[in-house]
Design an enzyme around this catalytic site. Structure first.
Site, PDB file in Angstrom:
ATOM      1  N   ARG A 117     -48.976  30.233  34.776  1.00  0.00           N
ATOM      2  CA  ARG A 117     -48.867  30.455  36.220  1.00  0.00           C
ATOM      3  C   ARG A 117     -50.172  30.186  36.967  1.00  0.00           C
ATOM      4  O   ARG A 117     -50.429  30.789  38.008  1.00  0.00           O
ATOM      5  CB  ARG A 117     -48.385  31.879  36.540  1.00  0.00           C
ATOM      6  CG  ARG A 117     -47.071  32.246  35.894  1.00  0.00           C
ATOM      7  CD  ARG A 117     -45.894  31.857  36.779  1.00  0.00           C
ATOM      8  NE  ARG A 117     -44.643  32.014  36.057  1.00  0.00           N
ATOM      9  CZ  ARG A 117     -43.914  33.131  36.069  1.00  0.00           C
ATOM     10  NH1 ARG A 117     -44.275  34.140  36.780  1.00  0.00           N
ATOM     11  NH2 ARG A 117     -42.792  33.178  35.376  1.00  0.00           N
TER      12      ARG A 117
ATOM     13  N   ARG B 271     -48.905  31.314  43.484  1.00  0.00           N
ATOM     14  CA  ARG B 271     -49.263  32.156  44.621  1.00  0.00           C
ATOM     15  C   ARG B 271     -50.693  32.682  44.662  1.00  0.00           C
ATOM     16  O   ARG B 271     -51.135  33.158  45.699  1.00  0.00           O
ATOM     17  CB  ARG B 271     -48.277  33.317  44.726  1.00  0.00           C
ATOM     18  CG  ARG B 271     -46.945  32.836  45.276  1.00  0.00           C
ATOM     19  CD  ARG B 271     -45.891  33.904  45.154  1.00  0.00           C
ATOM     20  NE  ARG B 271     -45.663  34.227  43.753  1.00  0.00           N
ATOM     21  CZ  ARG B 271     -44.799  35.138  43.344  1.00  0.00           C
ATOM     22  NH1 ARG B 271     -44.120  35.838  44.213  1.00  0.00           N
ATOM     23  NH2 ARG B 271     -44.625  35.359  42.064  1.00  0.00           N
TER      24      ARG B 271
ATOM     25  N   ARG C 214     -46.581  25.527  50.680  1.00  0.00           N
ATOM     26  CA  ARG C 214     -45.206  25.990  50.514  1.00  0.00           C
ATOM     27  C   ARG C 214     -44.557  26.522  51.798  1.00  0.00           C
ATOM     28  O   ARG C 214     -43.348  26.780  51.813  1.00  0.00           O
ATOM     29  CB  ARG C 214     -45.170  27.094  49.445  1.00  0.00           C
ATOM     30  CG  ARG C 214     -45.046  26.626  48.003  1.00  0.00           C
ATOM     31  CD  ARG C 214     -43.669  26.076  47.677  1.00  0.00           C
ATOM     32  NE  ARG C 214     -42.603  26.922  48.223  1.00  0.00           N
ATOM     33  CZ  ARG C 214     -42.247  28.095  47.745  1.00  0.00           C
ATOM     34  NH1 ARG C 214     -42.812  28.559  46.666  1.00  0.00           N
ATOM     35  NH2 ARG C 214     -41.302  28.800  48.311  1.00  0.00           N
TER      36      ARG C 214
ATOM     37  N   ASP D 120     -39.682  25.334  37.479  1.00  0.00           N
ATOM     38  CA  ASP D 120     -39.243  26.670  37.082  1.00  0.00           C
ATOM     39  C   ASP D 120     -38.229  26.519  35.963  1.00  0.00           C
ATOM     40  O   ASP D 120     -37.563  25.477  35.861  1.00  0.00           O
ATOM     41  CB  ASP D 120     -38.636  27.447  38.261  1.00  0.00           C
ATOM     42  CG  ASP D 120     -38.478  28.921  37.898  1.00  0.00           C
ATOM     43  OD1 ASP D 120     -39.467  29.664  38.009  1.00  0.00           O
ATOM     44  OD2 ASP D 120     -37.386  29.319  37.462  1.00  0.00           O
TER      45      ASP D 120
ATOM     46  N   TYR E  50     -30.692  35.329  32.179  1.00  0.00           N
ATOM     47  CA  TYR E  50     -30.506  35.220  33.641  1.00  0.00           C
ATOM     48  C   TYR E  50     -29.053  34.883  33.985  1.00  0.00           C
ATOM     49  O   TYR E  50     -28.488  35.408  34.945  1.00  0.00           O
ATOM     50  CB  TYR E  50     -31.433  34.148  34.224  1.00  0.00           C
ATOM     51  CG  TYR E  50     -32.870  34.609  34.399  1.00  0.00           C
ATOM     52  CD1 TYR E  50     -33.195  35.572  35.350  1.00  0.00           C
ATOM     53  CD2 TYR E  50     -33.898  34.086  33.626  1.00  0.00           C
ATOM     54  CE1 TYR E  50     -34.506  35.998  35.520  1.00  0.00           C
ATOM     55  CE2 TYR E  50     -35.212  34.500  33.790  1.00  0.00           C
ATOM     56  CZ  TYR E  50     -35.513  35.461  34.740  1.00  0.00           C
ATOM     57  OH  TYR E  50     -36.799  35.881  34.912  1.00  0.00           O
TER      58      TYR E  50
HETATM   59  O1  CP3 Z   1     -41.815  35.866  34.035  1.00  0.00           O
HETATM   60  C1  CP3 Z   1     -41.216  35.221  33.158  1.00  0.00           C
HETATM   61  O2  CP3 Z   1     -41.788  34.825  32.122  1.00  0.00           O
HETATM   62  C2  CP3 Z   1     -39.725  35.006  33.369  1.00  0.00           C
HETATM   63  C3  CP3 Z   1     -39.165  33.667  33.079  1.00  0.00           C
HETATM   64  C4  CP3 Z   1     -39.795  32.592  33.915  1.00  0.00           C
HETATM   65  C5  CP3 Z   1     -39.474  32.283  35.268  1.00  0.00           C
HETATM   66  N1  CP3 Z   1     -40.198  31.177  35.622  1.00  0.00           N
HETATM   67  C6  CP3 Z   1     -38.515  32.970  36.158  1.00  0.00           C
HETATM   68  C7  CP3 Z   1     -39.126  33.291  37.482  1.00  0.00           C
HETATM   69  C8  CP3 Z   1     -40.754  31.680  33.473  1.00  0.00           C
HETATM   70  C9  CP3 Z   1     -41.436  31.596  32.128  1.00  0.00           C
HETATM   71  C10 CP3 Z   1     -41.004  30.799  34.574  1.00  0.00           C
HETATM   72  C11 CP3 Z   1     -41.894  29.635  34.455  1.00  0.00           C
HETATM   73  C12 CP3 Z   1     -42.544  29.105  35.646  1.00  0.00           C
HETATM   74  N2  CP3 Z   1     -42.269  29.366  36.952  1.00  0.00           N
HETATM   75  C13 CP3 Z   1     -43.570  28.144  35.588  1.00  0.00           C
HETATM   76  C14 CP3 Z   1     -44.148  27.502  34.354  1.00  0.00           C
HETATM   77  C15 CP3 Z   1     -45.069  28.318  33.639  1.00  0.00           C
HETATM   78  C16 CP3 Z   1     -46.490  28.361  34.079  1.00  0.00           C
HETATM   79  O3  CP3 Z   1     -47.254  28.823  33.260  1.00  0.00           O
HETATM   80  O4  CP3 Z   1     -46.898  27.941  35.164  1.00  0.00           O
HETATM   81  C17 CP3 Z   1     -43.922  27.834  36.889  1.00  0.00           C
HETATM   82  C18 CP3 Z   1     -44.959  26.841  37.359  1.00  0.00           C
HETATM   83  C19 CP3 Z   1     -43.107  28.615  37.735  1.00  0.00           C
HETATM   84  C20 CP3 Z   1     -43.153  28.552  39.204  1.00  0.00           C
HETATM   85  C21 CP3 Z   1     -42.669  29.724  39.944  1.00  0.00           C
HETATM   86  N3  CP3 Z   1     -41.476  30.343  39.752  1.00  0.00           N
HETATM   87  C22 CP3 Z   1     -43.347  30.341  41.036  1.00  0.00           C
HETATM   88  C23 CP3 Z   1     -44.667  29.887  41.616  1.00  0.00           C
HETATM   89  C24 CP3 Z   1     -42.526  31.382  41.481  1.00  0.00           C
HETATM   90  C25 CP3 Z   1     -42.802  32.324  42.634  1.00  0.00           C
HETATM   91  C26 CP3 Z   1     -41.998  31.938  43.824  1.00  0.00           C
HETATM   92  C27 CP3 Z   1     -42.740  31.265  44.950  1.00  0.00           C
HETATM   93  O5  CP3 Z   1     -42.097  31.132  46.015  1.00  0.00           O
HETATM   94  O6  CP3 Z   1     -43.919  30.869  44.863  1.00  0.00           O
HETATM   95  C28 CP3 Z   1     -41.387  31.366  40.678  1.00  0.00           C
HETATM   96  C29 CP3 Z   1     -40.231  32.261  40.779  1.00  0.00           C
HETATM   97  C30 CP3 Z   1     -39.907  32.963  39.533  1.00  0.00           C
HETATM   98  N4  CP3 Z   1     -39.270  32.381  38.466  1.00  0.00           N
HETATM   99  C31 CP3 Z   1     -40.228  34.295  39.213  1.00  0.00           C
HETATM  100  C32 CP3 Z   1     -39.709  34.516  37.929  1.00  0.00           C
HETATM  101  C33 CP3 Z   1     -39.759  35.798  37.163  1.00  0.00           C
HETATM  102  C34 CP3 Z   1     -41.039  35.245  40.086  1.00  0.00           C
HETATM  103  C35 CP3 Z   1     -40.337  35.752  41.294  1.00  0.00           C
HETATM  104  C36 CP3 Z   1     -41.333  36.394  42.245  1.00  0.00           C
HETATM  105  O7  CP3 Z   1     -42.112  37.263  41.795  1.00  0.00           O
HETATM  106  O8  CP3 Z   1     -41.313  36.012  43.418  1.00  0.00           O
END
Ligand code: CP3
Length: 397
Positions: free
Chosen positions: A47, A51, A60, A96, A171
């Protein structure tokens, strides 16, 4: 549960792939994943894109999360942001784990502060039978974003990623995030055939998503089984591992010719949260490197894996908000324990918390590179341990 391999894939990377052309094959990340301990301990953070970065939040504004993932220029730019800012040793593709579910045509959205939400949970045999096939042509925006990103990254490798079948299934069955994934675990036991059908579907779509990233230029792959820690070893082995092996069969053994003329394969990392009891089983599904969360120290993780498996991890994200001397001592402890493994890529034990000060991340990255630099200047691995200890003792900041 037995799931046969999907199909025989082409097993050689394209000629212009960064591993095949030699751009990333000698990078610290790739060689460390392949078991060679170099002077530098490579570092990236799960991550790292997202954010915690003001430039991400600015970009974004007004764009939905999944729309951002499917806009190749935006996904590429977001992937590059932390590489530019922090000087990490790898980019991780901004996407994601639910993107392949969306590309297959299933209704899913990402709710801020919550995570993926599916308005129609998958609970019955009919629900599973109705899941649409993923037309691999739908993955074009992913391939395009990866190609743009690797062109901009030069010698820095890009890591491709995907969610593991169980985490995706959790999920799908729950309809959103849950604490103990009880609906998914109930289906696993009460309706094993439906469960197997669901695991085959998730394995197929997520394997295709990962393969598309690798063929388009990613130099390593990470499978995230975030929620596998909810499972017993027996359930993981019998009900989940075959599907993870099936997903990884799409990317396992993808070959390239290294600069020394040896044939090598794309390294595969497997990571889970709370999976200390499952490390061996998760390695056995076809991983080259094990990602370790912060709950067990790396020397113990290495012992559980027989001392032969390269490791990635495992700074506790909670330390990122601690005073620098506390964080520094923790980083040095992680580096020190990582010496029990054949090689070690530094990372967090889970993702960067969204409210993390990015200045702290940059400081950790340069600190780790400097510790390694000191070791290189002294000329041996044994000295690297000494250097790390000395640095901790003499820190004044
Ligand atoms: O937390 C976990 O491990 C749960 C499973 C999982 C999710 N996404 C669901 C999710 C995993 C492993 C991911 C991977 C992911 N998501 C990556 C790759 C891994 C990495 O190391 O970067 C990336 C780049 C993302 C991107 C992502 N998904 C972001 C930036 C956000 C936040 C939303 C935003 O508007 O910026 C998400 C949403 C998301 N996917 C969440 C989860 C648990 C978080 C929701 C939140 O807290 O808003």
């Amino acid at each position: 549960m037995s799931l046969p391999t999907i199909e025989a894939d082409v097993q050689v990377l394209p000629a212009d792939h960064p591993l095949q052309s030699g751009r990333t094959s000698a990078s610290p990340l790739v060689t460390t994943y392949q078991g060679t301990r170099g002077a530098v301990t490579p570092i990236w953070m799960m991550r790292q894109a997202g954010r915690s970065l003001p430039e991400y939040r600015a970009l974004r504004v007004g764009t939905d999360m999944l729309d951002a993932c499917l806009d190749p220029a935006m996904a590429s730019e977001i992937t590059l942001q932390p590489v530019r800012r922090h000087g990490v040793d790898a980019g991780i593709f901004f996407s994601d784990i639910v993107v392949p579910i969306k590309l297959a045509g299933v209704d899913v959205s990402i709710v801020a502060g919550k995570g993926p939400v599916l308005p129609h949970p998958v609970r019955t045999a009919a629900d599973v039978a109705a899941l649409p096939d993923l037309d691999e042509a739908a993955l074009a925006p992913i391939s395009e974003a990866v190609a743009l990103t690797v062109a901009a990254l030069g010698d820095t490798p890009l890591i491709g990623f995907a969610g593991a079948p169980f985490t995706l299934a959790a999920y799908l069955v729950e309809g959103g995030p849950s604490k103990d994934h009880i609906a998914a675990r109930t289906m696993m036991h009460s309706d094993p055939e439906t469960w197997q059908g669901l695991m085959r579907w998730t394995a197929t779509i997520t394997g295709a998503f990962l393969r598309a990233q690798l063929m388009a230029g990613a130099s390593a792959a990470q499978l995230f089984d975030s929620w596998a820690g909810a499972l017993s070893l027996a359930d993981y082995t019998a009900k989940v591992a075959p599907a993870s092996a099936l997903a990884l069969s799409r990317v396992h053994g993808l070959q390239y010719t290294a600069p020394d003329a040896a044939t090598r394969t794309v390294p595969i990392v497997h990571f889970g949260v709370g999976t200390g009891e499952l490390l061996g089983a998760m390695h056995d599904v076809g991983a080259d490197v094990m990602g370790v969360d912060y709950r067990i120290p790396l020397d113990e993780a290495s012992r559980r894996l027989g001392g032969t498996v390269p490791l990635q991890g495992n700074i506790d994200p909670a330390f990122l908000a601690a005073p620098w001397p506390v964080l520094e001592a923790h980083v040095l402890d992680v580096l020190d324990r990582g010496r029990a493994a054949p090689s070690h890529v530094l990372n967090l034990g889970h993702g960067v918390p969204p409210d993390t000060d990015p200045v702290v991340i940059t400081r950790v990255v340069s600190f780790v590179h400097d510790v390694a630099g000191d070791a290189a200047a002294r000329g041996s691995d044994a000295d690297a341990g000494t250097s790390a200890t000395t640095s901790a003792e003499t820190s004044t900041s």
